[in-house]
Design a protein around this motif. Structure first.
Motif, PDB file in Angstrom:
ATOM      1  N   GLY A 145       3.607  -0.370   6.528  1.00  0.00           N
ATOM      2  CA  GLY A 145       2.787  -1.325   6.213  1.00  0.00           C
ATOM      3  C   GLY A 145       2.702  -2.675   6.637  1.00  0.00           C
ATOM      4  O   GLY A 145       2.081  -3.657   6.974  1.00  0.00           O
ATOM      5  N   ALA A 161       1.069  -0.525  -0.041  1.00  0.00           N
ATOM      6  CA  ALA A 161       2.236  -0.910  -0.638  1.00  0.00           C
ATOM      7  C   ALA A 161       2.864  -2.548   0.095  1.00  0.00           C
ATOM      8  O   ALA A 161       2.862  -3.360   0.104  1.00  0.00           O
ATOM      9  N   GLY A 162       3.166  -1.906   1.328  1.00  0.00           N
ATOM     10  CA  GLY A 162       3.698  -2.852   2.172  1.00  0.00           C
ATOM     11  C   GLY A 162       2.818  -4.003   2.809  1.00  0.00           C
ATOM     12  O   GLY A 162       3.062  -5.087   2.945  1.00  0.00           O
ATOM     13  N   ALA A 163       1.861  -3.143   3.428  1.00  0.00           N
ATOM     14  CA  ALA A 163       0.720  -4.182   3.838  1.00  0.00           C
ATOM     15  C   ALA A 163       0.393  -5.498   3.009  1.00  0.00           C
ATOM     16  O   ALA A 163       0.045  -6.763   2.786  1.00  0.00           O
ATOM     17  N   SER A 206       7.298   4.040   4.663  1.00  0.00           N
ATOM     18  CA  SER A 206       6.514   3.574   4.777  1.00  0.00           C
ATOM     19  C   SER A 206       4.871   2.620   4.555  1.00  0.00           C
ATOM     20  O   SER A 206       5.059   1.624   4.917  1.00  0.00           O
ATOM     21  N   ALA A 207       6.262   1.935   3.235  1.00  0.00           N
ATOM     22  CA  ALA A 207       6.302  -0.208   3.270  1.00  0.00           C
ATOM     23  C   ALA A 207       6.358  -0.768   4.135  1.00  0.00           C
ATOM     24  O   ALA A 207       5.447  -1.672   4.916  1.00  0.00           O
ATOM     25  N   ALA A 246       2.672   4.309  -0.069  1.00  0.00           N
ATOM     26  CA  ALA A 246       3.200   3.056   0.843  1.00  0.00           C
ATOM     27  C   ALA A 246       2.870   2.214   1.254  1.00  0.00           C
ATOM     28  O   ALA A 246       3.233   0.580   1.560  1.00  0.00           O
ATOM     29  N   VAL A 247       1.798   2.696   2.693  1.00  0.00           N
ATOM     30  CA  VAL A 247       1.879   2.256   3.811  1.00  0.00           C
ATOM     31  C   VAL A 247       1.247   0.331   3.218  1.00  0.00           C
ATOM     32  O   VAL A 247       1.559  -0.805   3.190  1.00  0.00           O
ATOM     33  N   SER A 257       5.793   3.029  -5.938  1.00  0.00           N
ATOM     34  CA  SER A 257       5.585   1.984  -4.851  1.00  0.00           C
ATOM     35  C   SER A 257       4.233   0.874  -5.102  1.00  0.00           C
ATOM     36  O   SER A 257       4.293  -0.657  -4.185  1.00  0.00           O
ATOM     37  N   THR A 278       2.394  -6.622   0.499  1.00  0.00           N
ATOM     38  CA  THR A 278       3.308  -7.558   0.377  1.00  0.00           C
ATOM     39  C   THR A 278       2.820  -9.099   1.847  1.00  0.00           C
ATOM     40  O   THR A 278       4.003  -9.894   1.421  1.00  0.00           O
ATOM     41  N   MET A 279       2.278  -7.964   2.384  1.00  0.00           N
ATOM     42  CA  MET A 279       2.067 -10.116   3.640  1.00  0.00           C
ATOM     43  C   MET A 279       0.799 -10.162   3.142  1.00  0.00           C
ATOM     44  O   MET A 279       0.251 -11.251   3.946  1.00  0.00           O
TER      45      MET A 279
END
Lengths: 313, 281
Positions: free
Chosen positions: B129, A66-68, B125-126, A63-64, A95, A70-71
């Protein structure tokens, strides 16, 4: 015949990351405390500021990543197949898969050939899990050269990709500079008596099986199906039409993997064609050296050839 | 903030609450309780805190907000609609076939949604990130995430907190909506999370514990978050689940149930009366 060069696809993964890292600044790696084993350590050595250790927490890592993504970064999130596809399945599904994130999952230590670590680490379910996620590309390279090409193609593709690599050093039979396209199978040997459709380390076994079959007068077609999903249905159905008999071969459970994907494609086409699957027969693995283990579980040229003979008879 | 600003936020928060009731009533489903407890925070975020532009919802330099407690999407949607990301009328399409307003947030369908969430424990978590990537890329945006106090029972939340502290993500703010209730009952009975602020501190966070319905307190906490360097910031906000609709307040029954027509009338009457009172002040 000269000794065939051997290399594990996980080593090729590490090399490919390091190579691609030179070209693309937005390529980053997420790791869950296995950098030495997944070979992302090779990338870390070169680009320590782009290698993010997440500790032993694979679900969080997915999930980390996944977030990264998006950047604007292109993360390769790595772990053993068991934990990347198994433990973190739901994070990958919700995610990464559901939002169709541009995240690449580099899963090493797939299959029985993990060897001595035993069943807890021998993931034979990852194709089934990852195939079931809408929009997920699933790749399983057959040697080191193809692995490097697959990593490059995965980077260039926009969307989620699952890549399965192995721990065991296996023969390198592709020529450097091979062309690779996601979704396209590769015909390695021509023949019309039976088609062997294989993936991962079973491709080399399929080539050996074809040699054995040739000695007995059976001409086997050998197809390397690196892309498990989306399946190259056109190539599968061509084989079904022209050979009428298919043996599939994969280092994965016979449930939910390449074999079932081929069966589904053939059955729905209406083309009369018999199929036999070589894979792990709905059982757990166990500890032992990889090469004899593979033989014990029937993941061998001999077993492929035997299945082919039964079909052709 | 000035008295006028505070009053303006209070009025907007009542409108956000109306949007929550409109959406869940029309959908005949959804989660009003936790949306209402977070309504003041969501109002503050979208009208005061976040650097976002409804006309440019994908601006790479914008602040990010991840609703980790994704089931309270009706609250997020109401705040986004009020801020102008999409039409207020859209709220009435919540959870309907063809609507961009899914039961849980979908970043690819709804303008202004930064992460698809719904499976508890993953949004945080996302968000971590995003904050990690922002620091790596030299993007000065800030990343906010809102969690439920039931949600923190998911172990992944603490994995994310560990990572945020490990990478010194001082651009990351985790807000925990401590309304004290989850589906099966009071959190203290279902799975007592104890002293959440102390746990966050032990995980390396700077923490403020506030009344989540007090805009001055929210502002002070966010100001402190911006001054905090080298550490992630946690806000434990004490709230009342269902706040603003009398029969929903502190009631576990209204976690995931929609008001029927009569209940809708009652709720809207109460909120309209509250708004009229605030407008007269």
């Amino acid at each position: 015949m000269a000794e065939v060069k051997k290399m594990a696809t996980r080593d090729a993964y590490g090399q490919a990351l390091a190579e691609l890292g030179e070209e693309h600044e937005n390529l980053v790696v997420f790791e869950a405390d296995l950098a030495a084993a997944t070979k992302t350590g090779v990338f870390r050595k070169k680009f320590p500021e782009r290698h993010f250790e997440c500790g032993i927490a694979e679900g969080n890592m997915m999930a980390v990543a996944a977030g990264a993504s998006t950047m604007g970064l292109v993360p390769f999130a790595s772990s053993f197949a068991m934990f990347a596809a198994g433990r973190a399945f739901e994070q990958v599904r919700n995610s990464i898969g559901y939002p169709h994130m541009n995240v690449k999952i580099g899963a090493t230590h797939g299959g029985i050939s993990v060897g001595e670590d035993g069943a807890s680490h021998q993931c034979c379910e990852d194709f089934a899990l990852m195939r079931s996620i809408p929009g997920m590309v699933v790749l399983c390279p057959s040697d080191a050269v193809e692995a490097r090409a697959a990593v490059r193609a995965a980077y260039e593709y926009v969307g989620p990709v699952y890549l399965r690599f192995g721990r065991l050093a296996i023969p390198v039979f592709h020529d450097e500079g091979m062309s690779f396209e996601i979704g396209k199978g590769e015909t390695l040997a021509e023949g019309d008596d039976v088609a062997i459709i294989a993936t991962g380390l079973m491709v080399y076994e399929a080539l050996q099986a074809a040699e054995q079959l040739k000695a007995g007068g059976i001409n086997a077609r050998v197809i390397n199906m690196c892309t498990i999903k989306p399946l190259d249905t056109e190539l599968v159905l061509k084989a079904a039409r022209e050979c009428g008999k298919i043996v599939t071969a994969e280092e994965h459970s016979i449930i939910g993997g390449l074999g079932e994907a081929v069966c589904a494609a053939v059955a729905e086409s209406g083309i009369p064609c018999k199929v036999k699957r070589v894979g792990v027969n709905d059982e757990f693995g166990h500890s032992g050296p990889a090469v004899p283990l593979l033989k014990q579980f029937g993941l061998s040229a001999e077993n492929i050839a035997e299945k082919a003979k039964v079909l052709v008879k | 903030m000035t008295y006028e600003e505070n009053m303006d936020l209070q009025r907007k928060a009542v409108k956000v609450r109306m949007g929550i009731i409109e959406g869940t009533h029309a959908a005949k489903a959804g989660h009003p309780g936790g949306s209402l407890s977070a309504a003041d925070m969501l109002t503050y975020l979208y009208f005061k805190e976040l650097n976002v532009d409804p006309k440019d919802p994908k601006n790479p330099d914008r602040d990010r907000f991840v609703l980790s407690k994704g089931h309270t999407a009706p609250g997020l949607y109401a705040a986004l609609a009020l801020r102008g990301f999409f039409s207020w009328e859209d709220l009435k399409t919540l959870r309907q076939i063809g609507s961009h307003l899914q039961g849980h947030p979908n970043m690819n369908l709804t303008p202004g949604v930064d992460m698809s969430t719904g499976s508890l424990g993953q949004g945080v978590s996302a968000a971590a990130g995003m904050a990690l990537a922002a620091k790596h890329m030299g993007n000065e945006c800030r990343v906010y995430t809102l969690l439920g106090d039931g949600e923190i029972e998911e172990g992944q939340v603490w994995e994310a907190f560990m990572l945020a502290a490990n990478y010194k993500l001082d651009n990351f703010v985790a807000i925990i909506d401590k309304n004290g209730l989850q589906i099966d009952g009071p959190t203290a009975e279902v799975m007592d999370s104890g002293d959440i602020a102390a746990k966050l501190r032990a995980f390396g966070f700077e923490v403020e514990e506030i009344n989540g319905h007090d805009f001055d307190a929210i502002e002070a906490a966010f100001n402190k978050a911006k001054e905090t360097k080298g550490k992630p910031f946690g806000i434990v906000m004490h709230t009342v689940k269902g706040l603003g609709v009398s029969y929903m307040e502190n009631s576990v029954d209204w976690h995931g149930k929609a008001p029927n027509d009569a209940e809708y009338e009652t709720a809207m009457n109460e909120l309209n009366a509250k708004l009229a009172k605030l407008e007269a002040m």
